[in-house]
Enzyme design. Structure first.
Site, PDB file in Angstrom:
ATOM      1  N   HIS A 308       9.638  14.298  32.872  1.00  0.00           N
ATOM      2  CA  HIS A 308       9.206  15.537  33.509  1.00  0.00           C
ATOM      3  C   HIS A 308       8.042  15.232  34.427  1.00  0.00           C
ATOM      4  O   HIS A 308       7.241  14.331  34.160  1.00  0.00           O
ATOM      5  CB  HIS A 308       8.792  16.562  32.445  1.00  0.00           C
ATOM      6  CG  HIS A 308       8.633  17.957  32.981  1.00  0.00           C
ATOM      7  ND1 HIS A 308       7.471  18.385  33.580  1.00  0.00           N
ATOM      8  CD2 HIS A 308       9.500  18.999  33.011  1.00  0.00           C
ATOM      9  CE1 HIS A 308       7.633  19.649  33.948  1.00  0.00           C
ATOM     10  NE2 HIS A 308       8.843  20.041  33.631  1.00  0.00           N
ATOM     11  N   ASP A 365      15.686  20.782  29.574  1.00  0.00           N
ATOM     12  CA  ASP A 365      17.090  20.858  29.982  1.00  0.00           C
ATOM     13  C   ASP A 365      18.034  20.051  29.089  1.00  0.00           C
ATOM     14  O   ASP A 365      19.241  20.262  29.127  1.00  0.00           O
ATOM     15  CB  ASP A 365      17.242  20.351  31.431  1.00  0.00           C
ATOM     16  CG  ASP A 365      16.450  21.180  32.419  1.00  0.00           C
ATOM     17  OD1 ASP A 365      16.617  22.401  32.415  1.00  0.00           O
ATOM     18  OD2 ASP A 365      15.655  20.596  33.187  1.00  0.00           O
TER      19      ASP A 365
END
Length: 437
Positions: A308, A365
């Site tokens: 991320h 996700d």
């Protein structure tokens, strides 16, 4: 709370320039360079804005190194466990959790504003078959400005409660209608007796020939999923909303810009991309091969759902989703082989120094799509679900931005093109075409 309590000194061309150090309420520090160009003629270059704070905000706090995410000071895990998505929407927009009366009033506004203008229903008939729901959603949200015209900065700021409720409620209806249109079924209207998430599930799945049973557990899970996606500081789509909104664009067109930004595979579309990649890895059967490909700097393969931009440890949202996903599939008896593949990838990566040293852990996700699949949400609706969840965050940032009397966003650039000396006599020797009469 923002403090200016120290200075940093920049030495440039034998001249010292004092730059104020801004300190946030959680101890974050930033150099205030708002006078840099005026003082030195310099601008800063920060491609992707990885080191640039575009604003001061009281909405969301993230500490990527420690895996912290808080809305208005409240940890995300506590919100996901104790309150509803409607409560979180109110929290983001207004700054505090609602009282019982405030919750009832806000819920009433959501119910009152849930119907889509009937003339807009016909728009769905003209989208081509196979159009992605995110493109439909962005177009329909932008068109709302023509049907609900009182959405300029002044009018909306005066009645933010009504404007917020209308956006959050009607866009949910648009999303459900878009899905029904894509499968050729009649639309299902919202019901006054259902909660926000229950209403959405009913509009998605109820049918004249097969009435939908609203599962309380599915409603709870949808609340959790919407809560963890409701805001995430200055991400791509939120930055787009604040940038577009700074031009005093109407609220609906501003939100449509956020939807468009979210549709990309590196942002909101990542959850769908994870499922597609897990399916590809499962078909191949060799998980280790794809781990090696992800580590190979000469290979363009990327392991979707890992790493991320902000988090350098386990994404706190991913931890919530992983636990909910495992629990729900176990309780419902659903055997999804993609979950087994995801578990194996995570197990290998968390023991591999390549991933650990680079802070590459599962992000939100990685497991979200598996849980949505188990709940019956089709894959082309995954990004739409993300957009619905992010609506209150976008509205909250829009409201905060207009309250700060923000100037129109206008970044600088460093020009790297041709100079007049490089162009030479190109324009002098250019022969324009003859005009056709």
């Amino acid at each position: 709370m923002m403090n200016k309590n120290s200075e940093a000194i920049l030495n440039f061309e034998n001249k010292e320039i004092a730059l104020p150090v801004i300190c946030g309420s959680e101890g974050e520090k930033a150099l205030d360079i708002s006078t840099l160009r005026k003082s030195t003629g310099l601008v800063t270059l920060d491609q992707g804005f990885a080191n640039t704070a575009s604003c001061c905000s009281q909405i969301t706090y993230i500490d990527g190194e420690k895996g912290i995410l808080r809305y208005r000071g409240i940890p995300i895990a506590e919100l996901a466990a104790k309150v509803s998505f409607v409560d979180v929407a109110y929290l983001l927009v207004h700054g505090t959790l609602p009282t019982e009366k405030e919750r009832m009033d806000f819920s009433s506004l959501l119910n009152y504003n849930s119907l889509l203008h009937e003339d807009m229903r016909h728009f769905f008939d003209h989208f081509p078959k196979g159009a992605h729901p995110m493109h439909i959603l962005s177009t329909m949200v932008n068109a709302m400005a023509a049907f609900y015209p009182t959405v300029d900065v002044t009018a909306t700021a005066r009645n933010i409660e009504h404007s917020c409720a209308r956006v959050i409620s009607i866009v949910r209806t648009i999303a459900a209608f878009a899905y029904k249109k894509s499968i050729g079924e009649p639309i299902v209207y919202p019901r006054h007796d259902l909660s926000y998430c229950a209403n959405f599930l009913n509009m998605m799945f109820d049918s004249p020939v097969k009435p939908y049973h609203i599962s309380p557990e599915a409603v709870r899970l949808l609340n959790v999923l919407f809560i963890i996606h409701a805001d995430h500081e200055q991400n791509c789509s939120t930055t787009a909303v604040r940038a577009i909104g700074s031009a005093q664009v109407n609220l609906y067109s501003t939100i449509a810009a956020g939807v468009s930004a979210l549709s990309g595979p590196l942002h909101g579309g990542a959850n769908q991309a994870v499922i597609e990649q897990l399916r590809m890895i499962m078909a191949d059967g060799d998980v280790d091969k794809f781990i090696r490909k992800a580590k190979d700097k000469n290979d363009s393969f990327r392991l979707m759902g890992f790493g991320h931009r902000v988090y350098k440890t386990y994404d706190p949202r991913a931890e919530i989703v992983r636990k909910e996903c495992e629990k729900y599939l176990k309780e419902t008896g659903i055997n999804d082989p993609l979950l087994d593949i995801a578990h194996k990838i995570e197990e290998i990566a968390r023991e591999d120094s390549y991933f650990v040293e680079r802070g590459l852990y599962p992000n939100v996700d990685f497991y979200t799509g598996i849980l949505y699949r188990a709940m019956g949400i089709p894959e082309n609706m995954f990004t739409v679900m993300f957009a619905l969840a992010r609506l209150p965050g976008w509205v909250a940032h829009w409201r905060e931005m207009i309250g700060d009397s923000t100037k129109i966003v206008r970044p600088r650039q460093i020009y790297t093109g041709r100079t007049p000396s490089e162009v030479g006599s190109e324009i002098e020797n250019f022969s324009p075409p003859s005009l056709l009469i």
